[in-house]
Design a protein around this motif. Structure first.
Motif, PDB file in Angstrom:
ATOM      1  N   THR A 243       3.603 -10.756   9.865  1.00  0.00           N
ATOM      2  CA  THR A 243       2.875 -11.957   9.449  1.00  0.00           C
ATOM      3  C   THR A 243       2.160 -12.604  10.621  1.00  0.00           C
ATOM      4  O   THR A 243       0.996 -13.014  10.507  1.00  0.00           O
ATOM      5  CB  THR A 243       3.830 -12.975   8.799  1.00  0.00           C
ATOM      6  OG1 THR A 243       4.512 -12.354   7.712  1.00  0.00           O
ATOM      7  CG2 THR A 243       3.068 -14.181   8.282  1.00  0.00           C
TER       8      THR A 243
ATOM      9  N   SER B  61       1.090 -14.133   2.747  1.00  0.00           N
ATOM     10  CA  SER B  61       1.256 -12.844   3.427  1.00  0.00           C
ATOM     11  C   SER B  61       2.732 -12.577   3.716  1.00  0.00           C
ATOM     12  O   SER B  61       3.225 -11.456   3.516  1.00  0.00           O
ATOM     13  CB  SER B  61       0.460 -12.825   4.739  1.00  0.00           C
ATOM     14  OG  SER B  61      -0.925 -12.850   4.489  1.00  0.00           O
ATOM     15  N   GLN B  62       3.429 -13.601   4.191  1.00  0.00           N
ATOM     16  CA  GLN B  62       4.858 -13.443   4.477  1.00  0.00           C
ATOM     17  C   GLN B  62       5.619 -13.002   3.224  1.00  0.00           C
ATOM     18  O   GLN B  62       6.442 -12.070   3.269  1.00  0.00           O
ATOM     19  CB  GLN B  62       5.430 -14.765   4.989  1.00  0.00           C
ATOM     20  CG  GLN B  62       6.916 -14.749   5.333  1.00  0.00           C
ATOM     21  CD  GLN B  62       7.187 -14.038   6.653  1.00  0.00           C
ATOM     22  OE1 GLN B  62       6.577 -14.352   7.661  1.00  0.00           O
ATOM     23  NE2 GLN B  62       8.103 -13.089   6.652  1.00  0.00           N
TER      24      GLN B  62
END
Length: 238
Positions: free
Chosen positions: A99, A172-173
């Motif tokens: 990330t 995204s994480q």
């Protein structure tokens, strides 16, 4: 920022990325290549277990740098990390490093490419850009959950959109967790890195990992169907 300073900053950033690419091209084959790790797999694995904190720190820094520079090596590095450190240690480190690195690539690409691309094509893509801005988190999640789209390419594509950095970060994480888990588990199941060196990513395709990859590929479609059903149900309730 004055135009001259902006151009100078972009040239400096471009030079830094170019240096990272050159360093990777020179260093990876000699010191950090899959071939080198496979040739000394027992020694490397023993050293990593004896110096766990240091080796995990090296993994975090290296993975972050490689992904920030958009060097396409994430899948092999993730599986190698799973083999070296086991599932949970590799999974936690890779999930945060990926990330952070993706965010670095996002900011670099946005700084270097976005203005030029929007100036040339923005008027043709206004509807698409507004859609991405309105549904930013969903777009990021769907792109992250599709394993066939290269990791570095997603970062660049999203950087050209108006999506907010904070949305990009948390989506995204979350979106990369399933893929990270599958690739780390595949690496952790390897008896030796020589299997990965000889056969590539196909060398880890046991029926369990093949099933996991298929499930990962089907996940975006499943999520879209569920969201569609949820929206219809919500409309009926109203």
């Amino acid at each position: 920022m004055p135009a001259a300073n902006k151009i100078r900053a972009r040239l400096t950033l471009l030079a830094a990325v170019a240096l990272l690419w050159l360093a990777a091209w020179w260093l990876l084959p000699q010191f950090l290549s899959l071939q080198m790790l496979a040739a000394h797999d027992d020694t490397v694995r023993t050293w990593c277990r004896q110096h766990t904190a240091v080796s995990l720190g090296i993994l975090f820094a290296g993975y972050t740098t490689v992904t920030a520079a958009s060097i396409p090596a994430a899948a092999l590095m993730t599986m190698a990390a799973g083999w070296l450190f086991g599932f949970w240690s590799a999974f936690v480190v890779i999930s945060f490093a990926s990330t952070l690195g993706a965010t670095g690539a996002f900011l670099i690409s946005r700084s270097l490419l976005r203005d030029a691309m929007l100036a040339r094509y923005g008027h043709q893509q206004q509807k698409l850009l507004r859609s991405v801005e309105r549904n930013g988190a969903a777009v990021v999640l769907l792109l992250r959950l599709v394993p066939t789209i290269p990791f570095f390419l997603v970062n660049i594509l999203l950087a050209l959109s108006p999506i907010r950095l904070r949305t990009f970060w948390w989506a995204s994480q979350l979106g990369m967790l399933p893929g990270t888990a599958v690739f780390v588990a595949a690496g952790a199941s390897l008896p030796s890195l020589k299997t990965l060196e000889t056969h590539g990513t196909t060398g880890v395709l046991t029926w369990q990992t093949a099933t996991a990859f298929v499930a990962l590929a089907c996940l975006p479609v499943t999520i879209r169907l569920l969201l569609k059903k949820f929206r219809k149900q919500k409309t009926y309730d109203l």
